[in-house]
Design a protein around this motif. Sequence first.
Motif, PDB file in Angstrom:
ATOM      1  N   LEU A  81       0.848  -1.195   0.000  1.00 39.64           N
ATOM      2  CA  LEU A  81       0.000   0.000   0.000  1.00 39.64           C
ATOM      3  C   LEU A  81       0.880   1.240   0.000  1.00 39.64           C
ATOM      4  CD1 LEU A  81      -2.501  -1.069   2.813  1.00 39.64           C
ATOM      5  CD2 LEU A  81      -3.056  -0.907   0.398  1.00 39.64           C
ATOM      6  N   SER A  82       0.455   2.264  -0.704  1.00 38.78           N
ATOM      7  CA  SER A  82       1.178   3.545  -0.694  1.00 38.78           C
ATOM      8  C   SER A  82       0.189   4.664  -0.971  1.00 38.78           C
ATOM      9  CB  SER A  82       2.291   3.549  -1.745  1.00 38.78           C
ATOM     10  OG  SER A  82       1.744   3.282  -3.010  1.00 38.78           O
ATOM     11  N   MET A  83       0.571   5.866  -0.574  1.00 38.98           N
ATOM     12  CA  MET A  83      -0.321   6.996  -0.809  1.00 38.98           C
ATOM     13  C   MET A  83       0.143   7.770  -2.029  1.00 38.98           C
ATOM     14  SD  MET A  83      -1.721   8.387   2.768  1.00 38.98           S
ATOM     15  CE  MET A  83      -3.385   7.871   3.145  1.00 38.98           C
ATOM     16  N   THR A  84      -0.794   8.164  -2.864  1.00 38.84           N
ATOM     17  CA  THR A  84      -0.459   8.914  -4.062  1.00 38.84           C
ATOM     18  C   THR A  84      -0.820  10.387  -3.844  1.00 38.84           C
ATOM     19  OG1 THR A  84      -2.623   8.709  -5.078  1.00 38.84           O
ATOM     20  CG2 THR A  84      -1.107   6.880  -5.412  1.00 38.84           C
ATOM     21  N   GLU A  85      -0.533  11.209  -4.845  1.00 34.14           N
ATOM     22  CA  GLU A  85      -0.880  12.630  -4.713  1.00 34.14           C
ATOM     23  C   GLU A  85      -2.239  12.938  -5.356  1.00 34.14           C
ATOM     24  OE1 GLU A  85       1.573  14.492  -8.439  1.00 34.14           O
ATOM     25  OE2 GLU A  85       2.624  14.283  -6.551  1.00 34.14           O
ATOM     26  N   GLU A  86      -2.994  11.904  -5.674  1.00 38.76           N
ATOM     27  CA  GLU A  86      -4.323  12.110  -6.269  1.00 38.76           C
ATOM     28  C   GLU A  86      -5.321  12.573  -5.219  1.00 38.76           C
ATOM     29  OE1 GLU A  86      -4.374   8.630  -9.576  1.00 38.76           O
ATOM     30  OE2 GLU A  86      -6.260   9.086  -8.601  1.00 38.76           O
TER      31      GLU A  86
END
Length: 160
Positions: free
Chosen positions: A119-124
Amino acid sequence: MITTIIKFKNYGQQVVEAAKYIGQGFAVTLDHPNRLPTTVQYPYEKNLPSERFRGRIHFEFDKCIACEVCVRACPINLPVVDWTFRKDIKKKKLRSYSIDFGVCIFCGNCIEYCPTNCLSMTEEYELSSYDRHELNYDQTSLGRVPVSVLHDVSVQSVRI
Ligand code: SF4
Ligand code: SF4
């Protein structure tokens, strides 16, 4: 006579003080035309999110071991992990994975505790929808490569 002079003197001091405060107020007002606008003409212009921005979560299906640590780490037990147990290899096999972004608070706990970093966080950040059920992302939607403002040729990106 002396009392009248003192009254006049105090009055004069108050007038000077008042003029000083009015002048300071105007100085603040006049300073604003020199500043750059903090708003952008969305959607033609977009702000560049900061490096640690917590946007839409990205999920890598192949890396997930269905351990459900993300569910336990989530303050609202949000991720839905569906799996079956493969007796032949004595391992869990992931069937589906989903996160409802209509409920997620983007705290990042699931990402922090996932043992395989799938899991990772995007800038969307553009997740708005007319139907809240569309915010329930399955593994296919979560696995979509994130869109960066930098690569969107139709918009002018603005650093904040
Ligand atoms: S970001 Fe927070 S609220 Fe959203 S799924 Fe992960 S742990 Fe749960
Ligand atoms: S913590 Fe990571 S590996 Fe474990 S079920 Fe969640 S996403 Fe999959």
